[in-house]
Scaffold this active site. Structure first.
Site, PDB file in Angstrom:
ATOM      1  N   ASP A 133     -32.740 -32.676  32.896  1.00 61.78           N
ATOM      2  CA  ASP A 133     -31.847 -32.196  33.952  1.00 61.78           C
ATOM      3  C   ASP A 133     -32.335 -30.797  34.292  1.00 61.78           C
ATOM      4  O   ASP A 133     -32.464 -29.952  33.404  1.00 61.78           O
ATOM      5  CB  ASP A 133     -30.405 -32.166  33.430  1.00 61.78           C
ATOM      6  CG  ASP A 133     -29.392 -31.720  34.470  1.00 61.78           C
ATOM      7  OD1 ASP A 133     -29.788 -31.064  35.456  1.00 61.78           O
ATOM      8  OD2 ASP A 133     -28.197 -32.002  34.298  1.00 61.78           O
ATOM      9  N   CYS A 136     -30.387 -27.618  33.064  1.00 63.20           N
ATOM     10  CA  CYS A 136     -30.126 -27.582  31.626  1.00 63.20           C
ATOM     11  C   CYS A 136     -31.023 -26.523  30.998  1.00 63.20           C
ATOM     12  O   CYS A 136     -32.247 -26.555  31.164  1.00 63.20           O
ATOM     13  CB  CYS A 136     -30.397 -28.972  31.041  1.00 63.20           C
ATOM     14  SG  CYS A 136     -30.962 -29.030  29.350  1.00 63.20           S
ATOM     15  N   CYS A 139     -33.619 -27.769  28.588  1.00 64.02           N
ATOM     16  CA  CYS A 139     -34.669 -28.506  29.316  1.00 64.02           C
ATOM     17  C   CYS A 139     -35.698 -27.526  29.874  1.00 64.02           C
ATOM     18  O   CYS A 139     -36.903 -27.792  29.855  1.00 64.02           O
ATOM     19  CB  CYS A 139     -34.060 -29.320  30.450  1.00 64.02           C
ATOM     20  SG  CYS A 139     -32.933 -30.625  29.926  1.00 64.02           S
ATOM     21  N   ARG A 173     -26.855 -34.638  34.212  1.00 61.07           N
ATOM     22  CA  ARG A 173     -25.659 -34.728  33.378  1.00 61.07           C
ATOM     23  C   ARG A 173     -24.377 -34.794  34.205  1.00 61.07           C
ATOM     24  O   ARG A 173     -23.377 -35.370  33.765  1.00 61.07           O
ATOM     25  CB  ARG A 173     -25.594 -33.541  32.416  1.00 61.07           C
ATOM     26  CG  ARG A 173     -26.715 -33.525  31.384  1.00 61.07           C
ATOM     27  CD  ARG A 173     -26.720 -32.200  30.644  1.00 61.07           C
ATOM     28  NE  ARG A 173     -26.911 -31.085  31.557  1.00 61.07           N
ATOM     29  CZ  ARG A 173     -26.687 -29.810  31.231  1.00 61.07           C
ATOM     30  NH1 ARG A 173     -26.280 -29.500  30.019  1.00 61.07           N
ATOM     31  NH2 ARG A 173     -26.885 -28.847  32.121  1.00 61.07           N
TER      32      ARG A 173
END
Length: 259
Positions: A133, A136, A139, A173
């Site tokens: 994502d 994120c 991430c 998400r």
């Protein structure tokens, strides 16, 4: 007369109660568990298949986008959390054999253009699939460690330096239709997918694009069915799933354990 009338009334009620009990008894544990869980999770569509777990007497079911539950046959009690195997050398996490096989089938069926790939400059020694994502933080951290990076004053090798190819899959998400999903779709529809994803991971804007070939919804739904409920989620060709960020050097150890 009253006693006779009462008997006439109670007799059919008794038969109906027995029929109901027989009907309940006829349900399999899988059906019983599905009936018990469905209202609690928003419907049966939010449940994976119910199947016997690796613990005798308990059943396992994956909540889509949520945890895997260990459930009693009567559907009245459930346990959630990591299942550990006890060995003389310590504890190791046990992953659901059904999900292991399903993940392997999913990854084997991916087409080359369905993932955004970052290949090592040299030999590819390992491949890891990452549900990501762009909004994120961890991430972004994973992406920033694609190549050599500095941490606490020490230079450390990145995934690419260690021969690890990263193949990204989409997992917004906030769900399909969210701004995060739109950003991911723009990356998948870009002429230069890697460059677009680089920009998004650096919190830079990219041209908004849409295309029918973007697999955002498929990745999101299938990922949830296979145990993904957070990002980054690292799925390996052997079917293992590792939730959360893993440093490049840690991944080398994980690959070695799985060989």
């Amino acid at each position: 007369m009253k006693a006779g009338l009462l008997a006439c009334v109670l007799a059919p009620l008794s038969v109906a109660a027995q029929d109901s009990a027989d009907s309940a008894e006829a349900l399999s544990p899988e059906e019983t568990i599905t009936q018990a869980l469905a209202p609690a999770v928003g419907g049966a569509s939010q449940l994976g298949p119910v199947r016997p777990s690796v613990i005798d007497g308990l059943y396992s079911v994956q909540i889509v986008g949520g945890p895997t539950l260990m459930v009693t046959p009567d559907g009245k009690h459930a346990v959630v959390g990591d299942l550990l195997e006890i060995a003389p050398t310590g504890f190791t996490q046990v992953q659901d054999p059904y999900l292991i096989d399903a993940r392997k089938d999913f990854l084997a069926g991916l087409s080359d253009d369905e993932t955004i790939n970052f290949k090592p400059e040299g030999e590819t020694k390992h491949v890891m699939y990452v549900f990501t994502d762009v909004d994120c933080g961890y991430c972004r951290r994973l992406h920033n460690h694609m190549h050599q990076y500095r941490e606490k004053g020490e230079l450390k090798p990145g995934y690419s330096d260690l021969g690890i190819e990263v193949r990204y899959l989409a997992y917004p998400r906030a769900g399909i239709g969210s701004p995060s999903a739109a950003k991911l779709e723009s990356a998948w529809c870009a002429d230069d997918q890697q460059a677009a994803l680089d920009k998004l991971k650096a919190m830079q804007p990219v041209d908004q694009k849409t295309c029918e070939s973007a697999p955002i919804a498929r990745h999101f739904v299938t990922g949830g069915q296979l145990g993904v409920n957070a990002t980054p989620a690292i799925m390996l060709p052997n079917g293992e799933l590792h939730l959360g960020y893993r440093p490049p050097e840690d991944m080398v150890g994980i690959f070695a354990q799985g060989e």
